[in-house]
Write a protein that holds these residues in place. Structure first.
Motif, PDB file in Angstrom:
ATOM      1  N   LEU A 209       0.829  -1.203   0.000  1.00 46.38           N
ATOM      2  CA  LEU A 209       0.000   0.000   0.000  1.00 46.38           C
ATOM      3  C   LEU A 209       0.865   1.256   0.000  1.00 46.38           C
ATOM      4  O   LEU A 209       0.565   2.236  -0.690  1.00 46.38           O
ATOM      5  CB  LEU A 209      -0.926   0.004   1.223  1.00 46.38           C
ATOM      6  CG  LEU A 209      -2.056  -1.035   1.213  1.00 46.38           C
ATOM      7  CD1 LEU A 209      -2.735  -1.077   2.578  1.00 46.38           C
ATOM      8  CD2 LEU A 209      -3.066  -0.725   0.125  1.00 46.38           C
TER       9      LEU A 209
ATOM     10  N   LEU B 238       2.084   2.385  -3.478  1.00 43.32           N
ATOM     11  CA  LEU B 238       1.141   2.851  -4.485  1.00 43.32           C
ATOM     12  C   LEU B 238       1.284   4.351  -4.732  1.00 43.32           C
ATOM     13  O   LEU B 238       1.626   5.109  -3.824  1.00 43.32           O
ATOM     14  CB  LEU B 238      -0.290   2.540  -4.046  1.00 43.32           C
ATOM     15  CG  LEU B 238      -0.713   1.072  -4.030  1.00 43.32           C
ATOM     16  CD1 LEU B 238      -2.068   0.919  -3.340  1.00 43.32           C
ATOM     17  CD2 LEU B 238      -0.777   0.503  -5.442  1.00 43.32           C
TER      18      LEU B 238
ATOM     19  N   VAL C  74      -8.433  -0.125  -4.617  1.00 43.09           N
ATOM     20  CA  VAL C  74      -7.242  -0.969  -4.648  1.00 43.09           C
ATOM     21  C   VAL C  74      -7.697  -2.413  -4.439  1.00 43.09           C
ATOM     22  O   VAL C  74      -8.419  -2.704  -3.488  1.00 43.09           O
ATOM     23  CB  VAL C  74      -6.239  -0.577  -3.549  1.00 43.09           C
ATOM     24  CG1 VAL C  74      -5.065  -1.561  -3.538  1.00 43.09           C
ATOM     25  CG2 VAL C  74      -5.740   0.846  -3.762  1.00 43.09           C
TER      26      VAL C  74
ATOM     27  N   ARG D  49     -11.101   1.282  -1.070  1.00 42.18           N
ATOM     28  CA  ARG D  49     -10.430   2.522  -1.479  1.00 42.18           C
ATOM     29  C   ARG D  49      -9.165   2.643  -0.646  1.00 42.18           C
ATOM     30  O   ARG D  49      -9.128   2.250   0.518  1.00 42.18           O
ATOM     31  CB  ARG D  49     -11.362   3.716  -1.294  1.00 42.18           C
ATOM     32  CG  ARG D  49     -12.599   3.613  -2.196  1.00 42.18           C
ATOM     33  CD  ARG D  49     -13.409   4.885  -2.251  1.00 42.18           C
ATOM     34  NE  ARG D  49     -14.624   4.668  -3.042  1.00 42.18           N
ATOM     35  CZ  ARG D  49     -14.687   4.747  -4.359  1.00 42.18           C
ATOM     36  NH1 ARG D  49     -13.594   5.069  -5.046  1.00 42.18           N
ATOM     37  NH2 ARG D  49     -15.819   4.520  -4.999  1.00 42.18           N
ATOM     38  N   ARG D  50      -8.153   3.198  -1.268  1.00 42.87           N
ATOM     39  CA  ARG D  50      -6.843   3.197  -0.617  1.00 42.87           C
ATOM     40  C   ARG D  50      -6.890   3.845   0.760  1.00 42.87           C
ATOM     41  O   ARG D  50      -6.333   3.301   1.738  1.00 42.87           O
ATOM     42  CB  ARG D  50      -5.818   3.919  -1.499  1.00 42.87           C
ATOM     43  CG  ARG D  50      -4.429   3.940  -0.877  1.00 42.87           C
ATOM     44  CD  ARG D  50      -3.434   4.740  -1.693  1.00 42.87           C
ATOM     45  NE  ARG D  50      -2.114   4.699  -1.089  1.00 42.87           N
ATOM     46  CZ  ARG D  50      -1.045   5.326  -1.563  1.00 42.87           C
ATOM     47  NH1 ARG D  50      -1.153   6.053  -2.679  1.00 42.87           N
ATOM     48  NH2 ARG D  50       0.112   5.246  -0.937  1.00 42.87           N
TER      49      ARG D  50
ATOM     50  N   GLU E  38      -5.876   1.888   4.379  1.00 42.79           N
ATOM     51  CA  GLU E  38      -4.711   2.395   5.108  1.00 42.79           C
ATOM     52  C   GLU E  38      -5.107   2.892   6.493  1.00 42.79           C
ATOM     53  O   GLU E  38      -4.398   2.631   7.482  1.00 42.79           O
ATOM     54  CB  GLU E  38      -4.026   3.503   4.300  1.00 42.79           C
ATOM     55  CG  GLU E  38      -3.264   2.982   3.089  1.00 42.79           C
ATOM     56  CD  GLU E  38      -2.490   4.070   2.372  1.00 42.79           C
ATOM     57  OE1 GLU E  38      -1.392   3.781   1.866  1.00 42.79           O
ATOM     58  OE2 GLU E  38      -2.994   5.212   2.310  1.00 42.79           O
TER      59      GLU E  38
END
Length: 380
Positions: free
Chosen positions: A85, A88, A96, A161-162, A166
């Motif tokens: 992650l 990216l 993602v 979604r990123r 995260e």
């Protein structure tokens, strides 16, 4: 919708016999199946998380593909995912897809369902309902029944979604190890939905799983044809279909001039679109002068094997007035079957004359035709 993807390939795969992501499946490394599937589905960027010593292996496995980068993972899956992650370049609101390298048979339809599900969810994962009856065991004996209602088999890739994934990992307790990313997002109150999975998307965990995956690969049948001619010259024997046949002439050529094996070699090469015998063994190269045509045929067969394919059957026709082929036909079939690792009934050798017409009818030369049928893995 634009998306990025991450493949976790840093594990040792010990239960499958080790290094399962680098092993061949249908003529391609396991990792390459997933990488190609994600890139073909529209992944804008692909991060492959690998062990520290796997740089050369990933470069070889993904040779020729673009839009991917490799990063080093950690000791656990969670550490590897977080490393991926961080590598990216996409914005926080971009989807993602996080995928296991050990699940190679990923179909485009699964990717599309995951992306669509993110329109009104924080995460999505493919899943299959548990169909088998479940039992709890103890000391080798049944110790109860587990109700399967509401139970699902989770698969990957899992989509988020990123920014969501995260943030969820940032809040995850450092002393706990999550089973997957859906658990991480769910723990933080995110809405994770199930989408229809795919039975072919099995995880390669044990050695026997590779045989199952091979059986699930989509296949295609290809047919190739070959033709070869050599003129007669002085001699005491002739090589035909791998057998030396006594004769008062011989065929003239740069190698042993075995027209039957030359035609068959071209048929196999044609079935896999690998050119012709002259591309692989140029007659201008002195190293092939007098060479046994067995080598040419085995080379063509090896190209089929390298692509995960198999030769199904072959058929050779020799066109000549002399010598008589029938007394040697069984030996020819047995020789070809041995070279190609085929059953005898998958090899046909026959002969015909041209009724005195043309160069073969005038006994100026011999011609050979061949057809080969092969079975190859097809893209999912």
């Amino acid at each position: 919708m634009t998306f990025s993807a991450l493949i976790v390939a840093a594990g040792s795969g010990s239960r499958a016999g080790g290094d399962k992501q680098w092993r061949d499946l249908g003529g391609r490394p396991v990792l390459r199946w997933s990488a190609e599937a994600l890139l073909n589905a529209g992944a804008q960027e692909l991060i492959v998380v690998i062990a520290p010593d796997a740089q050369d292996r990933v470069a070889q496995a993904l040779s020729g593909l673009s839009s991917w980068r490799a990063v080093t993972g950690g000791k656990t899956r969670a550490q590897s995912v977080r490393a991926g992650l961080a590598a990216l370049s996409c914005p926080a609101d971009q989807p993602v897809l996080i995928h296991d390298a050990a699940r190679p048979l990923l179909a485009r339809e699964v990717v599309d369902r995951l992306i669509a599900a993110l329109k009104d969810a924080d995460g999505a994962l493919p899943a299959l309902p548990v169909a088998d009856s479940l039992r709890r065991g103890q000391d080798g004996r049944m110790a109860g029944v587990v109700e399967r209602d509401g139970l699902w088999r989770a698969q990957t890739p899992q989509a988020f979604r990123r920014g969501v994934i995260e943030a969820a990992y940032a809040a995850w307790p450092v002393d706990e190890t999550p089973t997957d990313e859906a658990v991480v997002v769910d723990r933080q109150g995110g809405r994770v939905v199930l989408v229809e999975g795919d039975p072919r998307l099995l995880k390669l965990t044990y050695p026997e799983d590779f045989a199952m995956a091979e059986a699930l690969l989509p296949r295609q049948t290809r047919i190739g044809s070959g033709y070869d001619v050599h003129r007669w010259g002085p001699g005491g024997s002739v090589w035909l279909c791998g057998i030396e046949v006594p004769h008062d002439q011989t065929l003239i050529g740069h190698s042993d001039a075995d027209a039957g094996l030359h035609a068959l070699t071209d048929a196999i090469l044609g079935a896999v679109a690998e050119g012709d015998i002259g591309d692989h063994f140029p007659p201008s190269d002195p190293k092939w002068k007098g060479a046994s045509s067995d080598r040419f045929l085995v080379h063509a067969a090896d190209l089929v094997k390298a692509r995960g394919g198999r030769i199904v059957n072959v058929d050779v026709t020799l066109i000549c007035e002399h010598p008589k082929v029938k007394p040697h036909r069984l030996a020819m079939r047995e020789r070809i079957a041995g070279l190609l690792d085929l059953a005898l009934d998958a090899v046909s050798v026959k002969a015909t004359t041209s009724e005195g017409l043309g160069f073969t009818g005038r006994n100026e030369g011999l011609a050979a035709q061949a057809v080969a049928t092969i079975d190859l893995p097809a893209a999912i």
